[in-house]
Design an enzyme around this catalytic site. Structure first.
Site, mmCIF file in Angstrom:
data_model
loop_
_atom_site.group_PDB
_atom_site.id
_atom_site.type_symbol
_atom_site.label_atom_id
_atom_site.label_comp_id
_atom_site.label_asym_id
_atom_site.label_seq_id
_atom_site.Cartn_x
_atom_site.Cartn_y
_atom_site.Cartn_z
ATOM 1 N N ASP A 138 -31.505 40.241 -26.234
ATOM 2 C CA ASP A 138 -32.739 40.853 -25.728
ATOM 3 C C ASP A 138 -33.398 40.000 -24.650
ATOM 4 O OD1 ASP A 138 -32.428 42.949 -27.501
ATOM 5 O OD2 ASP A 138 -33.660 42.027 -29.052
ATOM 6 N N ARG A 186 -42.467 33.554 -37.093
ATOM 7 C CA ARG A 186 -43.017 34.154 -35.877
ATOM 8 C C ARG A 186 -44.406 33.622 -35.500
ATOM 9 N NH1 ARG A 186 -38.323 34.648 -34.733
ATOM 10 N NH2 ARG A 186 -37.233 36.655 -34.730
ATOM 11 N N ASP A 188 -41.498 42.321 -35.857
ATOM 12 C CA ASP A 188 -41.803 41.128 -35.073
ATOM 13 C C ASP A 188 -42.786 41.380 -33.942
ATOM 14 O OD1 ASP A 188 -40.381 39.364 -36.587
ATOM 15 O OD2 ASP A 188 -38.578 39.400 -35.348
ATOM 16 N N SER A 248 -27.359 42.090 -35.383
ATOM 17 C CA SER A 248 -28.650 41.530 -34.988
ATOM 18 C C SER A 248 -28.986 40.439 -35.995
ATOM 19 C CB SER A 248 -29.723 42.622 -34.992
ATOM 20 O OG SER A 248 -30.980 42.074 -34.696
#
Length: 407
Positions: A17, A97, A126, A178
């Site tokens: 990404d 995160r 996220d 992923s």
């Protein structure tokens, strides 16, 4: 697109990404300066060659923030002390995160950036975790989320875009799970795992990275002891270790014994269900050890109420609400409960199982004289009759009322 944006700080992992986001931003925002920022929370070799890759694909520079110790001390251990799990998920991505996003905000402010960009999809959790943290510390900062505005619709199209723009990738179309990795865990999503009917390929070479399948674990158990002080793990097998080294040590022991595999369909914040396979070998050991120690150091009422708090704490973390008054208040409650959670837990690790092999604490509330089935001199069993009469009085009164109505 906002052509006034001249400098963008990108949350950069070097994965698919964020690798294609750099050239995409250059194309769509009138060639702004891109400053890449990576938070090192224990990704290991994933950070190798990251600076060269970021600059080659168009970034002006890369910051790599060493967050490992702070991650464990200020995020992992407070969550562990709370006993917080989100539907059995040990929150490996969720609590990583906020600390990464906070680091990115700090760099964006330092660099005088016009915007912060992240590579989170519009379907995931996220995006919420990143953006709530940004709002908490830079409420006026513009946020760019390409997945919500670009024409790319799938990971297949991402790979095609990367190939067209000569962006180097470590993945291919056949192994394009992923993944998210840090020192606490590794997650796997996508491909065959999208169908809950499919068994994860635990025995397939290269699928598991932090350990082995229980099928391939040794036939002989491994014993390990963990020392806690006020709910915080401080030593393994009698050896004092710093927080990061302690987690790595237990990852090694757990991984060898097939510990910490979790295959769940979880309820995402955005409303959909999603299937994930998680490897959390050291984390699973720590959670079990902490739970066992609390069985002898917490009184009944505190233990039962703390379970309610743990559920709320887990939701705060999973939903990206780390920097909120409620999460801070819950942590204050948890810290109070941990004052006497000090002691040693011994565990037997065997083919994916974590077996209690003994626990002791100077603050133990377990009193053999009261609990024994043998003769004792401290407990008068006759007292229980009066207790039951009082405890059951509401039932007695109700039964008498119903009996009178039937006459």
């Amino acid at each position: 697109m906002d052509k006034k944006i001249k400098k963008i700080v990108l949350a950069y992992s070097g994965g698919l990404d964020t690798s294609i986001i750099i050239p995409w931003l250059k194309e769509n925002y009138d060639n702004p300066e891109i400053i890449a920022v990576s938070g090192d929370v224990g990704q290991g070799t994933e950070l190798d060659g990251l600076e060269e890759k970021a600059i080659k694909t168009g970034a002006s520079k890369l910051y790599v923030l060493d967050l490992k110790e702070q991650f464990v001390t200020d995020y992992v251990f407070p969550t562990l002390k709370a006993g917080a799990k989100y539907e059995d998920y040990l929150l490996g991505t969720a609590f990583a995160r906020p600390i990464i996003a906070k680091g990115i905000v700090d760099i964006a402010i330092k660099e005088g950036a016009d915007a912060i960009c992240h590579g989170c999809t519009g379907k995931g959790n996220d995006q919420v975790r990143f953006e709530l943290t940004i709002k908490a510390f830079a409420p006026d900062m513009k946020i760019i989320a390409p997945w919500r505005i670009w024409d790319i619709k799938s990971r297949e199209e991402e790979i095609a875009y990367a190939e067209a723009h000569n962006v180097p990738l470590k993945i291919n179309r056949e192994t394009n799970y992923s993944k998210d990795k840090n020192l606490w865990h590794l997650s796997h999503e996508g491909l065959d795992l999208e169908d809950p009917a499919n068994e994860p390929q635990y025995e397939k070479k290269g699928f598991l990275e932090m350990g082995v399948s229980p099928v391939e674990a040794p036939d002989k158990p491994t014993y390990v002891t963990i020392d806690f002080e006020k709910g915080i793990p401080v030593a393994v097998d009698g050896e004092k270790l710093d927080p990061v080294a302690l987690v790595y040590k237990l990852n090694e022991l757990g991984g060898k014994n097939g510990i910490g595999l979790l295959d769940i369909v979880e309820n995402r914040l955005v409303g959909m269900k999603s299937r994930g396979v998680y490897e959390t070998p050291g984390g699973a050991i720590l959670y079990r050890a902490h739970e066992i120690l609390e069985t002898i150091t917490l009184d009944r009422d505190t233990a039962h109420y703390k379970a309610i708090v743990a559920q709320q704490f887990a939701e705060q973390v999973y939903f990206g609400k780390w920097f909120t008054p409620l999460r801070e208040a819950l942590s204050a409650f948890v810290d109070k409960t941990q004052e006497n959670v000090t002691g040693t837990v011994r565990l037997k690790l065997y083919k994916g199982n974590i077996i209690n092999a003994g626990v002791e604490s100077p603050y133990s509330l377990y009193n053999p004289e009261f609990a024994t089935f043998d003769e004792d001199e401290v407990y008068d069993q006759k007292d229980s009759a009066g207790f039951i009469n009082l405890f059951g009085l509401p039932l007695t009164v109700r039964a008498l009322m119903e009996k009178s109505l039937k006459k």
